[in-house]
Design a protein around this motif. Structure first.
Motif, PDB file in Angstrom:
ATOM      1  N   GLY A  71       2.505  13.474  -4.169  1.00 28.39           N
ATOM      2  CA  GLY A  71       3.832  13.497  -4.763  1.00 28.39           C
ATOM      3  C   GLY A  71       4.480  12.144  -4.889  1.00 28.39           C
ATOM      4  N   ILE A  72       3.689  11.112  -5.039  1.00 28.83           N
ATOM      5  CA  ILE A  72       4.220   9.757  -5.214  1.00 28.83           C
ATOM      6  C   ILE A  72       3.780   9.223  -6.577  1.00 28.83           C
ATOM      7  CG2 ILE A  72       4.270   9.306  -2.734  1.00 28.83           C
ATOM      8  CD1 ILE A  72       1.730   7.641  -3.060  1.00 28.83           C
ATOM      9  N   PRO A  73       4.467   8.206  -7.091  1.00 33.81           N
ATOM     10  CA  PRO A  73       4.148   7.706  -8.436  1.00 33.81           C
ATOM     11  C   PRO A  73       2.721   7.168  -8.541  1.00 33.81           C
ATOM     12  CG  PRO A  73       6.278   6.866  -7.707  1.00 33.81           C
ATOM     13  CD  PRO A  73       5.635   7.512  -6.516  1.00 33.81           C
ATOM     14  N   GLU A  74       2.123   7.398  -9.708  1.00 38.86           N
ATOM     15  CA  GLU A  74       0.822   6.802  -9.980  1.00 38.86           C
ATOM     16  C   GLU A  74       0.990   5.301 -10.214  1.00 38.86           C
ATOM     17  OE1 GLU A  74      -1.434   8.761 -13.024  1.00 38.86           O
ATOM     18  OE2 GLU A  74      -0.584  10.728 -12.505  1.00 38.86           O
ATOM     19  N   ARG A  75      -0.106   4.579 -10.060  1.00 40.84           N
ATOM     20  CA  ARG A  75      -0.095   3.140 -10.335  1.00 40.84           C
ATOM     21  C   ARG A  75      -0.787   2.875 -11.662  1.00 40.84           C
ATOM     22  NH1 ARG A  75      -0.466  -0.983  -5.307  1.00 40.84           N
ATOM     23  NH2 ARG A  75       1.031   0.041  -3.912  1.00 40.84           N
ATOM     24  N   GLN A  76      -0.272   1.881 -12.357  1.00 37.69           N
ATOM     25  CA  GLN A  76      -0.890   1.476 -13.611  1.00 37.69           C
ATOM     26  C   GLN A  76      -2.017   0.487 -13.329  1.00 37.69           C
ATOM     27  OE1 GLN A  76      -0.037   3.089 -16.442  1.00 37.69           O
ATOM     28  NE2 GLN A  76       1.221   4.237 -14.970  1.00 37.69           N
TER      29      GLN A  76
ATOM     30  N   PRO B 155      -4.323  10.693   7.628  1.00 39.34           N
ATOM     31  CA  PRO B 155      -4.613   9.914   6.425  1.00 39.34           C
ATOM     32  C   PRO B 155      -4.552  10.759   5.159  1.00 39.34           C
ATOM     33  CG  PRO B 155      -6.647  10.491   7.520  1.00 39.34           C
ATOM     34  CD  PRO B 155      -5.533  10.977   8.410  1.00 39.34           C
ATOM     35  N   ASP B 156      -4.440  10.079   4.035  1.00 37.05           N
ATOM     36  CA  ASP B 156      -4.502  10.761   2.742  1.00 37.05           C
ATOM     37  C   ASP B 156      -5.947  11.081   2.358  1.00 37.05           C
ATOM     38  OD1 ASP B 156      -1.629  10.501   2.104  1.00 37.05           O
ATOM     39  OD2 ASP B 156      -2.090   8.361   2.115  1.00 37.05           O
TER      40      ASP B 156
ATOM     41  N   LEU C 204      -7.711   7.297  -7.028  1.00 40.55           N
ATOM     42  CA  LEU C 204      -6.570   7.079  -6.139  1.00 40.55           C
ATOM     43  C   LEU C 204      -5.307   7.728  -6.701  1.00 40.55           C
ATOM     44  CD1 LEU C 204      -7.185   3.373  -5.068  1.00 40.55           C
ATOM     45  CD2 LEU C 204      -7.578   5.434  -3.718  1.00 40.55           C
ATOM     46  N   ASN C 205      -5.155   7.723  -8.025  1.00 37.49           N
ATOM     47  CA  ASN C 205      -3.978   8.366  -8.615  1.00 37.49           C
ATOM     48  C   ASN C 205      -4.013   9.881  -8.442  1.00 37.49           C
ATOM     49  OD1 ASN C 205      -2.471   6.166  -9.407  1.00 37.49           O
ATOM     50  ND2 ASN C 205      -3.382   6.055 -11.453  1.00 37.49           N
ATOM     51  N   ALA C 206      -5.218  10.469  -8.391  1.00 34.11           N
ATOM     52  CA  ALA C 206      -5.309  11.906  -8.112  1.00 34.11           C
ATOM     53  C   ALA C 206      -4.751  12.205  -6.724  1.00 34.11           C
ATOM     54  CB  ALA C 206      -6.762  12.367  -8.223  1.00 34.11           C
ATOM     55  N   ILE C 207      -5.027  11.322  -5.761  1.00 33.15           N
ATOM     56  CA  ILE C 207      -4.479  11.499  -4.414  1.00 33.15           C
ATOM     57  C   ILE C 207      -2.970  11.290  -4.430  1.00 33.15           C
ATOM     58  CG2 ILE C 207      -4.566  10.685  -2.024  1.00 33.15           C
ATOM     59  CD1 ILE C 207      -7.431   9.773  -2.527  1.00 33.15           C
TER      60      ILE C 207
ATOM     61  N   THR D 210       0.829  -1.207   0.000  1.00 31.11           N
ATOM     62  CA  THR D 210       0.000   0.000   0.000  1.00 31.11           C
ATOM     63  C   THR D 210       0.865   1.259   0.000  1.00 31.11           C
ATOM     64  OG1 THR D 210      -0.134   0.130   2.415  1.00 31.11           O
ATOM     65  CG2 THR D 210      -1.779  -1.217   1.300  1.00 31.11           C
ATOM     66  N   ASP D 211       0.333   2.314  -0.592  1.00 31.69           N
ATOM     67  CA  ASP D 211       1.010   3.608  -0.562  1.00 31.69           C
ATOM     68  C   ASP D 211       0.070   4.742  -0.171  1.00 31.69           C
ATOM     69  OD1 ASP D 211      -0.517   3.750  -2.849  1.00 31.69           O
ATOM     70  OD2 ASP D 211       1.161   3.903  -4.242  1.00 31.69           O
ATOM     71  N   LEU D 212      -1.189   4.395   0.133  1.00 26.65           N
ATOM     72  CA  LEU D 212      -2.166   5.392   0.573  1.00 26.65           C
ATOM     73  C   LEU D 212      -2.833   4.922   1.858  1.00 26.65           C
ATOM     74  CD1 LEU D 212      -3.939   6.340  -2.799  1.00 26.65           C
ATOM     75  CD2 LEU D 212      -2.161   7.631  -1.596  1.00 26.65           C
TER      76      LEU D 212
END
Length: 503
Positions: A463-468, A290-291, A455-458, A250-252
């Motif tokens: 400032g972290i990489p988006e996920r594909q 939290p994010d 989730l990629n907008a968050i 997880t990253d969020l």
């Protein structure tokens, strides 16, 4: 007419719903046309069918495991608890009345014919119907007027598998105690035991199983392991105490407010499949940083808004939102985000108006008629949480009695279709920055493209990489569940019970 098999339990939260889901999938895998059924369900997790009727979310999940469209016949009676020990009674998918527990105790037997008619309609269309009981058949203070356990088994001549939860301890006492409290003619319907949620070496249970079988003359047909990392919706809110909140790395960090009357909390299960840690919090100290903060659905918006104020959670959410933390409200949570909530007809409580969190420039007024419909449409707004998502297709369902009016808040979604045909109305609201978002759409995160973009907008904000995009196949989850349960139970004996029925 379809053959029947029923799963009852020694208590709530022993895993009846997930076992029924597994059996539904097993029978489907074996080539049968199968449907789930629960005559009466008490749950705040609800689903809307294509007919526009409400049923328990568990029956919708079970229908999905069967590979069929959910229908109101699968759960003809749904009780949705409200404040002050009252429940809204849904009959054949529509609101029937709101009454107290004592009043329902008197009313329930009058609904038996309705429940059996729904079961018979399912039997006419399928090869097998898997029936789920509720709570325990040995609730001696309720059993004279119940319409969900032994009365259904007897009326329908359905053999019963009795499930017990070994993880909580005392499973053998609960199984023997349940049998002991049943009447002799009721015991005849119990054809086997399922011991659920086991951790460890099953061979160590043999001495206890021998005693259980000798004492009751009923065989143990399976020992099912404690299931981990299953992306399948759970019915009982007790599950919120057990769930780990993520599947994989997880990253969020997402904090969901555990409202006292929380509903449709499984709206957020899909987020855990896409790199988010989803945790349910009930105290200010648990929120952390939290994010995203989510205020979920609730059956009683005004009482739960009062809870947020009294607990200090309201103040904490407002402070964090003003410092830039993203906040999402779904259904009742969306109503709570606004400035005012009005209940002129006292639909939910005796309080006719209450201030909301004031994070969205909206007001909600409760009406007498409930909106229940499946919907599809697209994202309208393009900022903050919805950045880059304008035009993205979404689908889900609405269940709400409130109507929300927007002032300076921006509409978030454009609804273009319902099962009745084309539609043209706006849903949801966002603040100008897009950091606070509300919507009435349940199940919105089941839309993979929307979920990933949201989730990629968050992630971009963080400032972290988006996920594909990774394709999440829920069908594989049902097969995984079925494979585990099939390997743990004696399906040959269960088929023999199914085919023999009650004679």
């Amino acid at each position: 007419m379809a053959k029947l098999i029923m799963v009852q339990g020694t208590s709530s939260n022993v895993g009846k719903s997930i076992l029924v889901t597994a059996l539904c999938r097993i029978f489907k895998q074996d080539g049968y046309k199968v449907a789930p059924y629960k005559s009466q369900n008490m749950a705040l997790n609800a689903f809307v069918t294509k007919e526009g009727g409400e049923i328990g979310r568990a029956q919708a999940v079970q229908a999905e495991a069967c590979g069929i469209e959910p229908s109101v016949d699968m759960n003809p009676i749904l009780l949705k608890p409200e404040a002050d020990s009252r429940s809204q009674i849904i009959v054949n998918g529509k609101v029937d009345r709101t009454i107290s527990a004592r009043e329902y105790y008197e009313y329930a037997p009058l609904l038996l014919d309705t429940a059996l008619a729904a079961l018979n309609r399912l039997r006419e269309k399928n090869d097998i119907v898997v029936i789920e009981g509720a709570g325990s058949p040995a609730e001696i203070n309720l059993k004279q007027r119940e319409i969900v356990n032994m009365r259904i088994a007897k009326e329908a001549s359905a053999p019963v598998l009795l499930a017990g939860d070994i993880d909580r301890g005392g499973v053998f006492a609960s199984l023997i105690g349940t049998i002991d409290l049943l009447e002799p003619d009721e015991r005849y319907y119990i054809k086997g035991y399922l011991i659920n949620k086991f951790r460890g070496d099953a061979s160590l249970l043999k001495p206890a199983i021998d005693v259980l079988e000798d004492r009751t003359s009923i065989p143990v047909l399976g020992i099912i392991p404690y299931l981990r990392n299953m992306a399948i919706a759970q019915e009982d809110s007790v599950y919120l105490d057990e769930c780990k909140g993520s599947l994989g790395e997880t990253d969020l960090d997402i904090a969901v407010i555990r409202l006292p009357r929380i509903s449709n909390y499984d709206d957020f299960d899909a987020l855990a499949t896409d790199g988010a840690s989803v945790r349910f919090v009930s105290k200010t100290a648990e929120i952390g940083n939290p994010d995203l903060i989510i205020i979920p659905g609730t059956k009683s918006t005004i009482p739960d808004m009062e809870y947020l104020e009294q607990s200090g959670l309201a103040e904490t959410i407002i402070k964090k939102a003003r410092k830039g933390t993203h906040v999402l409200g779904v259904c009742g949570g969306y109503q709570i985000l606004g400035k005012m909530i009005y209940d002129p007809h006292k639909t939910e409580s005796e309080t006719t108006e209450l201030k909301g969190l004031g994070l969205l420039d909206t007001e909600t007024t409760f009406e007498k008629e409930k909106a229940t419909t499946q919907i599809s449409g697209q994202v309208k707004f393009d900022s903050g949480l919805l950045s880059g998502l304008a035009g993205c297709a979404v689908s889900g369902y609405e269940i709400h009695m409130g109507r929300t009016r927007l002032f300076s808040a921006q509409p978030a979604f454009h609804i273009t279709k319902t099962p009745k045909g084309p539609a043209d109305y706006l849903d949801g609201a966002s603040n100008a920055e897009g950091t606070v978002l509300g919507t009435y759409i349940h199940g919105i995160f089941e839309n993979a493209a929307f979920r990933r973009g949201f989730l990629n907008a968050i992630r971009r904000h963080k400032g972290i990489p988006e996920r594909q995009a990774d394709y999440f196949d829920r069908d594989k989850e049902y097969d995984k569940l079925a494979d585990i349960v099939r390997a743990s139970i004696d399906m040959e004996k269960i088929y023999a019970i199914l085919n023999e029925g009650i004679r």
